[in-house]
Design an enzyme around this catalytic site. Structure first.
Site, PDB file in Angstrom:
ATOM      1  N   GLY A 148       0.819  -1.195   0.000  1.00  0.00           N
ATOM      2  CA  GLY A 148       0.000   0.000   0.000  1.00  0.00           C
ATOM      3  C   GLY A 148       0.859   1.254   0.000  1.00  0.00           C
ATOM      4  O   GLY A 148       2.049   1.217   0.329  1.00  0.00           O
ATOM      5  N   CYS A 149       0.252   2.381  -0.364  1.00  0.00           N
ATOM      6  CA  CYS A 149       1.010   3.632  -0.473  1.00  0.00           C
ATOM      7  C   CYS A 149       1.478   4.128   0.901  1.00  0.00           C
ATOM      8  O   CYS A 149       2.654   4.473   1.074  1.00  0.00           O
ATOM      9  CB  CYS A 149       0.179   4.697  -1.181  1.00  0.00           C
ATOM     10  SG  CYS A 149      -1.480   4.947  -0.487  1.00  0.00           S
ATOM     11  N   PHE A 150       0.567   4.142   1.891  1.00  0.00           N
ATOM     12  CA  PHE A 150       0.976   4.574   3.234  1.00  0.00           C
ATOM     13  C   PHE A 150       2.062   3.663   3.821  1.00  0.00           C
ATOM     14  O   PHE A 150       3.064   4.151   4.355  1.00  0.00           O
ATOM     15  CB  PHE A 150      -0.225   4.628   4.180  1.00  0.00           C
ATOM     16  CG  PHE A 150      -1.125   5.813   4.003  1.00  0.00           C
ATOM     17  CD1 PHE A 150      -0.627   7.112   4.060  1.00  0.00           C
ATOM     18  CD2 PHE A 150      -2.482   5.649   3.805  1.00  0.00           C
ATOM     19  CE1 PHE A 150      -1.461   8.223   3.916  1.00  0.00           C
ATOM     20  CE2 PHE A 150      -3.331   6.741   3.657  1.00  0.00           C
ATOM     21  CZ  PHE A 150      -2.816   8.017   3.712  1.00  0.00           C
TER      22      PHE A 150
END
Length: 340
Positions: A148-150
Protein backbone atom coordinates in the site's frame (compact mmCIF):
# COMPACT_ATOMS: atom_id res chain seq x y z
CA UNK A 1 10.12 -7.69 -24.94
CA UNK A 2 8.00 -8.44 -21.88
CA UNK A 3 4.30 -8.61 -22.75
CA UNK A 4 2.20 -6.88 -20.09
CA UNK A 5 -1.48 -7.02 -19.22
CA UNK A 6 -3.21 -4.55 -16.90
CA UNK A 7 -6.47 -5.62 -15.27
CA UNK A 8 -8.44 -2.57 -14.12
CA UNK A 9 -6.63 -0.03 -16.26
CA UNK A 10 -9.16 2.82 -16.15
CA UNK A 11 -8.31 4.12 -12.65
CA UNK A 12 -5.44 6.23 -11.38
CA UNK A 13 -3.04 3.33 -10.82
CA UNK A 14 -3.95 1.81 -14.16
CA UNK A 15 -3.30 5.11 -15.90
CA UNK A 16 0.07 5.44 -14.16
CA UNK A 17 1.03 1.93 -15.23
CA UNK A 18 0.14 2.78 -18.83
CA UNK A 19 2.01 6.10 -18.66
CA UNK A 20 5.17 4.66 -17.15
CA UNK A 21 5.24 1.53 -19.29
CA UNK A 22 4.81 3.56 -22.47
CA UNK A 23 8.49 4.52 -22.21
CA UNK A 24 9.82 1.29 -20.72
CA UNK A 25 12.66 -0.08 -22.86
CA UNK A 26 11.84 -3.76 -22.29
CA UNK A 27 8.08 -3.98 -21.69
CA UNK A 28 4.99 -3.47 -23.82
CA UNK A 29 1.37 -3.31 -22.68
CA UNK A 30 -0.66 -5.60 -24.93
CA UNK A 31 -3.92 -5.86 -22.96
CA UNK A 32 -5.72 -3.25 -20.85
CA UNK A 33 -9.02 -4.26 -19.29
CA UNK A 34 -11.78 -2.15 -17.76
CA UNK A 35 -15.33 -3.46 -17.53
CA UNK A 36 -17.04 -0.06 -17.44
CA UNK A 37 -14.92 1.30 -20.31
CA UNK A 38 -14.78 -1.84 -22.48
CA UNK A 39 -14.78 -0.93 -26.18
CA UNK A 40 -13.47 2.59 -25.58
CA UNK A 41 -10.04 3.75 -26.67
CA UNK A 42 -7.65 4.05 -23.76
CA UNK A 43 -6.77 7.57 -24.88
CA UNK A 44 -10.44 8.62 -24.74
CA UNK A 45 -10.49 7.85 -21.01
CA UNK A 46 -6.88 8.81 -20.22
CA UNK A 47 -6.50 11.82 -22.49
CA UNK A 48 -2.91 12.37 -21.39
CA UNK A 49 -2.11 9.20 -23.37
CA UNK A 50 -3.35 10.52 -26.73
CA UNK A 51 -0.80 9.62 -29.37
CA UNK A 52 0.98 7.43 -26.81
CA UNK A 53 -1.34 4.44 -26.30
CA UNK A 54 -3.59 3.16 -29.08
CA UNK A 55 -5.07 0.21 -27.16
CA UNK A 56 -8.79 -0.31 -26.63
CA UNK A 57 -10.11 -1.30 -23.23
CA UNK A 58 -11.33 -4.90 -23.14
CA UNK A 59 -13.51 -7.00 -20.89
CA UNK A 60 -11.28 -9.22 -18.73
CA UNK A 61 -10.65 -12.53 -20.51
CA UNK A 62 -8.27 -14.41 -18.25
CA UNK A 63 -7.57 -17.22 -20.71
CA UNK A 64 -6.47 -14.64 -23.27
CA UNK A 65 -4.51 -12.67 -20.67
CA UNK A 66 -2.48 -15.63 -19.44
CA UNK A 67 -1.84 -16.79 -23.00
CA UNK A 68 -0.61 -13.44 -24.30
CA UNK A 69 1.07 -11.90 -21.24
CA UNK A 70 4.24 -12.53 -19.28
CA UNK A 71 3.38 -10.09 -16.48
CA UNK A 72 -0.09 -9.15 -15.30
CA UNK A 73 -0.72 -6.12 -13.09
CA UNK A 74 -3.91 -6.20 -11.01
CA UNK A 75 -5.02 -2.58 -10.56
CA UNK A 76 -8.36 -3.38 -8.95
CA UNK A 77 -10.07 -2.72 -5.59
CA UNK A 78 -9.51 -5.07 -2.66
CA UNK A 79 -11.78 -8.10 -2.75
CA UNK A 80 -11.65 -8.19 -6.55
CA UNK A 81 -8.16 -9.51 -7.29
CA UNK A 82 -8.83 -12.76 -5.42
CA UNK A 83 -11.47 -13.62 -8.04
CA UNK A 84 -8.98 -13.36 -10.90
CA UNK A 85 -5.50 -14.16 -9.61
CA UNK A 86 -5.97 -17.94 -9.17
CA UNK A 87 -7.41 -18.15 -12.68
CA UNK A 88 -4.45 -16.30 -14.19
CA UNK A 89 -1.85 -18.34 -12.33
CA UNK A 90 -3.45 -21.71 -13.13
CA UNK A 91 -1.76 -23.60 -16.00
CA UNK A 92 0.29 -20.60 -17.07
CA UNK A 93 3.74 -19.11 -16.67
CA UNK A 94 2.38 -15.62 -15.98
CA UNK A 95 3.66 -13.66 -13.03
CA UNK A 96 1.12 -11.46 -11.28
CA UNK A 97 1.82 -8.21 -9.46
CA UNK A 98 -1.23 -7.35 -7.41
CA UNK A 99 -1.70 -3.69 -6.47
CA UNK A 100 -4.79 -4.45 -4.37
CA UNK A 101 -4.70 -5.45 -0.70
CA UNK A 102 -5.85 -9.02 -1.29
CA UNK A 103 -2.48 -10.74 -0.84
CA UNK A 104 -0.51 -8.31 1.35
CA UNK A 105 -1.48 -9.82 4.69
CA UNK A 106 -1.80 -13.25 6.23
CA UNK A 107 -5.25 -14.62 5.49
CA UNK A 108 -6.60 -14.34 9.04
CA UNK A 109 -5.29 -10.79 9.38
CA UNK A 110 -6.78 -9.81 6.01
CA UNK A 111 -10.17 -11.20 6.99
CA UNK A 112 -10.14 -9.30 10.27
CA UNK A 113 -8.91 -6.01 8.82
CA UNK A 114 -11.05 -6.01 5.67
CA UNK A 115 -14.07 -7.73 7.27
CA UNK A 116 -14.49 -10.23 4.45
CA UNK A 117 -13.81 -13.87 3.76
CA UNK A 118 -10.75 -14.48 1.60
CA UNK A 119 -12.00 -16.69 -1.21
CA UNK A 120 -8.63 -17.72 -2.64
CA UNK A 121 -5.66 -17.63 -0.23
CA UNK A 122 -2.33 -17.99 -2.05
CA UNK A 123 1.17 -17.38 -0.72
CA UNK A 124 2.55 -14.13 -2.10
CA UNK A 125 5.75 -12.15 -1.70
CA UNK A 126 5.18 -8.74 -0.12
CA UNK A 127 7.54 -6.51 -2.02
CA UNK A 128 9.00 -3.22 -0.93
CA UNK A 129 12.25 -3.83 -2.85
CA UNK A 130 14.43 -1.78 -0.52
CA UNK A 131 13.57 -3.97 2.48
CA UNK A 132 12.89 -7.27 0.69
CA UNK A 133 16.12 -8.44 -0.98
CA UNK A 134 14.41 -11.71 -1.92
CA UNK A 135 12.58 -9.80 -4.68
CA UNK A 136 14.98 -10.61 -7.51
CA UNK A 137 15.36 -12.70 -10.65
CA UNK A 138 15.80 -15.90 -8.63
CA UNK A 139 12.38 -15.53 -7.02
CA UNK A 140 10.30 -18.63 -7.78
CA UNK A 141 6.99 -17.26 -6.51
CA UNK A 142 4.73 -15.97 -9.25
CA UNK A 143 2.53 -13.71 -7.12
CA UNK A 144 3.86 -10.38 -5.86
CA UNK A 145 1.82 -8.33 -3.38
CA UNK A 146 2.58 -4.70 -4.14
CA UNK A 147 2.48 -2.71 -0.87
CA UNK A 148 0.00 0.00 0.00
CA UNK A 149 1.01 3.63 -0.47
CA UNK A 150 0.98 4.57 3.23
CA UNK A 151 2.94 1.46 4.30
CA UNK A 152 5.57 2.15 1.64
CA UNK A 153 6.39 5.63 2.95
CA UNK A 154 6.08 4.56 6.58
CA UNK A 155 8.18 1.41 6.29
CA UNK A 156 10.96 3.21 4.43
CA UNK A 157 10.98 5.81 7.20
CA UNK A 158 11.41 3.25 10.01
CA UNK A 159 13.11 0.23 8.44
CA UNK A 160 16.78 1.03 9.22
CA UNK A 161 16.12 1.63 12.92
CA UNK A 162 13.92 -1.46 13.08
CA UNK A 163 16.58 -3.60 11.41
CA UNK A 164 19.04 -2.31 14.04
CA UNK A 165 16.62 -3.34 16.82
CA UNK A 166 16.37 0.23 18.11
CA UNK A 167 12.61 0.83 18.14
CA UNK A 168 10.69 1.40 21.37
CA UNK A 169 7.60 3.06 19.87
CA UNK A 170 6.63 4.50 16.49
CA UNK A 171 3.91 6.97 15.55
CA UNK A 172 3.37 7.49 11.82
CA UNK A 173 1.59 10.73 10.85
CA UNK A 174 0.93 10.85 7.10
CA UNK A 175 -0.45 13.56 4.83
CA UNK A 176 -1.77 12.34 1.47
CA UNK A 177 -3.04 13.80 -1.77
CA UNK A 178 -6.62 13.11 -2.86
CA UNK A 179 -5.66 10.60 -5.57
CA UNK A 180 -5.01 8.13 -2.76
CA UNK A 181 -8.78 7.80 -2.40
CA UNK A 182 -9.27 6.71 -6.02
CA UNK A 183 -11.09 8.47 -8.82
CA UNK A 184 -14.62 8.18 -7.41
CA UNK A 185 -15.56 11.48 -5.73
CA UNK A 186 -16.35 11.42 -2.01
CA UNK A 187 -17.08 13.86 0.80
CA UNK A 188 -13.37 13.80 1.69
CA UNK A 189 -12.24 14.65 -1.84
CA UNK A 190 -15.05 17.13 -2.64
CA UNK A 191 -13.28 20.42 -3.38
CA UNK A 192 -15.24 22.73 -1.04
CA UNK A 193 -14.61 20.34 1.87
CA UNK A 194 -10.90 19.95 1.25
CA UNK A 195 -9.75 23.30 -0.16
CA UNK A 196 -7.70 25.29 2.39
CA UNK A 197 -8.31 22.44 4.82
CA UNK A 198 -6.80 19.24 6.17
CA UNK A 199 -8.95 16.24 7.04
CA UNK A 200 -7.78 13.54 9.46
CA UNK A 201 -9.57 10.21 9.15
CA UNK A 202 -9.43 6.64 10.52
CA UNK A 203 -7.55 8.11 13.49
CA UNK A 204 -6.43 4.83 15.06
CA UNK A 205 -7.74 2.04 12.83
CA UNK A 206 -6.72 2.61 9.21
CA UNK A 207 -6.44 -0.66 7.28
CA UNK A 208 -2.86 0.04 6.26
CA UNK A 209 -1.71 -0.09 9.89
CA UNK A 210 -1.69 -3.89 9.65
CA UNK A 211 0.88 -3.74 6.86
CA UNK A 212 3.06 -1.36 8.85
CA UNK A 213 3.02 -3.63 11.89
CA UNK A 214 3.71 -6.65 9.68
CA UNK A 215 6.77 -5.04 8.09
CA UNK A 216 8.27 -3.39 11.16
CA UNK A 217 7.86 -6.55 13.26
CA UNK A 218 9.49 -8.58 10.51
CA UNK A 219 12.56 -6.35 10.76
CA UNK A 220 12.49 -6.14 14.57
CA UNK A 221 10.84 -9.40 15.69
CA UNK A 222 8.18 -9.01 18.34
CA UNK A 223 7.86 -5.24 17.96
CA UNK A 224 4.25 -4.07 17.44
CA UNK A 225 4.12 -0.70 19.22
CA UNK A 226 3.08 1.13 16.05
CA UNK A 227 0.42 3.85 15.68
CA UNK A 228 -0.80 5.56 12.51
CA UNK A 229 -3.03 8.49 11.65
CA UNK A 230 -3.57 9.65 8.05
CA UNK A 231 -4.74 13.05 6.82
CA UNK A 232 -5.96 14.21 3.40
CA UNK A 233 -4.50 17.50 2.19
CA UNK A 234 -5.51 19.63 -0.82
CA UNK A 235 -2.90 18.35 -3.27
CA UNK A 236 -3.43 15.87 -6.10
CA UNK A 237 -0.65 13.44 -5.28
CA UNK A 238 2.07 12.63 -2.79
CA UNK A 239 2.47 11.34 0.77
CA UNK A 240 4.59 13.03 3.40
CA UNK A 241 5.07 10.78 6.44
CA UNK A 242 6.43 12.04 9.75
CA UNK A 243 7.63 9.14 11.88
CA UNK A 244 8.00 9.99 15.57
CA UNK A 245 10.29 7.21 16.77
CA UNK A 246 11.20 6.55 20.39
CA UNK A 247 14.45 4.59 20.44
CA UNK A 248 15.89 2.19 22.97
CA UNK A 249 19.02 4.31 23.28
CA UNK A 250 20.01 7.94 22.79
CA UNK A 251 21.19 8.70 19.27
CA UNK A 252 22.58 11.79 17.59
CA UNK A 253 21.44 12.94 14.17
CA UNK A 254 24.83 11.82 12.82
CA UNK A 255 24.27 8.35 14.30
CA UNK A 256 20.87 8.07 12.66
CA UNK A 257 22.12 9.37 9.33
CA UNK A 258 24.83 6.72 9.23
CA UNK A 259 22.38 3.95 10.08
CA UNK A 260 20.12 5.05 7.22
CA UNK A 261 22.89 5.59 4.68
CA UNK A 262 24.37 2.18 5.41
CA UNK A 263 20.98 0.44 5.24
CA UNK A 264 19.97 2.03 1.95
CA UNK A 265 23.39 1.81 0.32
CA UNK A 266 22.90 0.58 -3.24
CA UNK A 267 19.16 1.33 -3.20
CA UNK A 268 18.80 3.81 -6.07
CA UNK A 269 15.30 5.07 -5.32
CA UNK A 270 15.99 6.16 -1.73
CA UNK A 271 17.68 9.54 -1.51
CA UNK A 272 18.40 11.82 1.43
CA UNK A 273 17.09 15.36 1.52
CA UNK A 274 19.50 18.19 2.25
CA UNK A 275 17.06 19.62 4.81
CA UNK A 276 13.52 18.20 4.90
CA UNK A 277 11.84 16.21 2.11
CA UNK A 278 9.43 17.98 -0.22
CA UNK A 279 6.49 16.44 -2.06
CA UNK A 280 7.30 18.70 -5.01
CA UNK A 281 10.70 17.07 -5.43
CA UNK A 282 9.30 13.52 -5.77
CA UNK A 283 6.05 14.28 -7.59
CA UNK A 284 5.69 12.02 -10.64
CA UNK A 285 8.80 10.01 -9.75
CA UNK A 286 9.63 6.67 -8.13
CA UNK A 287 11.95 8.23 -5.56
CA UNK A 288 11.55 8.29 -1.80
CA UNK A 289 13.25 11.27 -0.16
CA UNK A 290 14.14 10.91 3.51
CA UNK A 291 15.16 13.45 6.14
CA UNK A 292 15.84 12.97 9.84
CA UNK A 293 16.73 14.67 13.10
CA UNK A 294 17.40 13.28 16.56
CA UNK A 295 15.84 15.10 19.51
CA UNK A 296 18.76 16.17 21.70
CA UNK A 297 16.55 16.18 24.83
CA UNK A 298 15.43 12.55 24.81
CA UNK A 299 15.44 9.23 22.96
CA UNK A 300 13.34 10.48 20.08
CA UNK A 301 14.10 10.57 16.37
CA UNK A 302 11.94 12.30 13.76
CA UNK A 303 12.19 10.76 10.30
CA UNK A 304 10.34 12.18 7.31
CA UNK A 305 9.69 10.40 4.02
CA UNK A 306 8.18 11.85 0.85
CA UNK A 307 6.85 9.73 -1.99
CA UNK A 308 4.42 10.07 -4.88
CA UNK A 309 1.52 7.86 -3.81
CA UNK A 310 0.72 6.85 -7.39
CA UNK A 311 4.31 6.06 -8.39
CA UNK A 312 6.54 4.82 -5.55
CA UNK A 313 3.36 4.18 -3.57
CA UNK A 314 1.73 2.11 -6.31
CA UNK A 315 2.44 1.81 -10.04
CA UNK A 316 6.11 2.80 -10.08
CA UNK A 317 6.96 0.36 -7.31
CA UNK A 318 5.00 -2.32 -9.17
CA UNK A 319 7.18 -1.74 -12.24
CA UNK A 320 10.28 -1.70 -10.04
CA UNK A 321 9.20 -5.14 -8.80
CA UNK A 322 8.63 -6.29 -12.37
CA UNK A 323 12.12 -5.19 -13.32
CA UNK A 324 13.65 -7.12 -10.43
CA UNK A 325 11.80 -10.40 -10.91
CA UNK A 326 12.37 -10.30 -14.68
CA UNK A 327 16.11 -9.77 -14.37
CA UNK A 328 16.03 -6.24 -15.77
CA UNK A 329 17.87 -3.22 -14.43
CA UNK A 330 15.94 -2.03 -11.38
CA UNK A 331 15.73 1.53 -12.70
CA UNK A 332 14.52 0.65 -16.23
CA UNK A 333 11.66 2.92 -17.24
CA UNK A 334 11.75 4.70 -13.89
CA UNK A 335 14.94 6.73 -13.82
CA UNK A 336 13.64 10.26 -14.11
CA UNK A 337 13.33 13.14 -11.63
CA UNK A 338 10.30 14.60 -9.91
CA UNK A 339 8.25 17.28 -11.63
CA UNK A 340 8.90 19.98 -8.98
Amino acid sequence: MIKVGIVGASGYTGEELLRLLSVHPSAEVVIATARAAAGKKVSSVHENLKGICDLTFEEPDYEKIKTECDIVFMAVPHGTAMDAVPEILKDSKCKVIDLSADYRLKTDVFEEVYAMKHKAPIDAVYAIPEVHPEVNHDLKDRLIANPGCFPTGATLAAAPLAAAGLLKSVIFDSKTGVTGAGNTPSATSHYPNLAENIIPYKLTAHRHLAEMVQEVSRLQPGFENVSFTPHVIPVARGILTTAHIETTEKLTTADVRKIYEDYYDGKPFVQFAETVPSLANVRGSNFCHIGMEADARNNRVVVLSAIDNLVKGASGQAIQNMNLICGLKETDGLWFPGLI
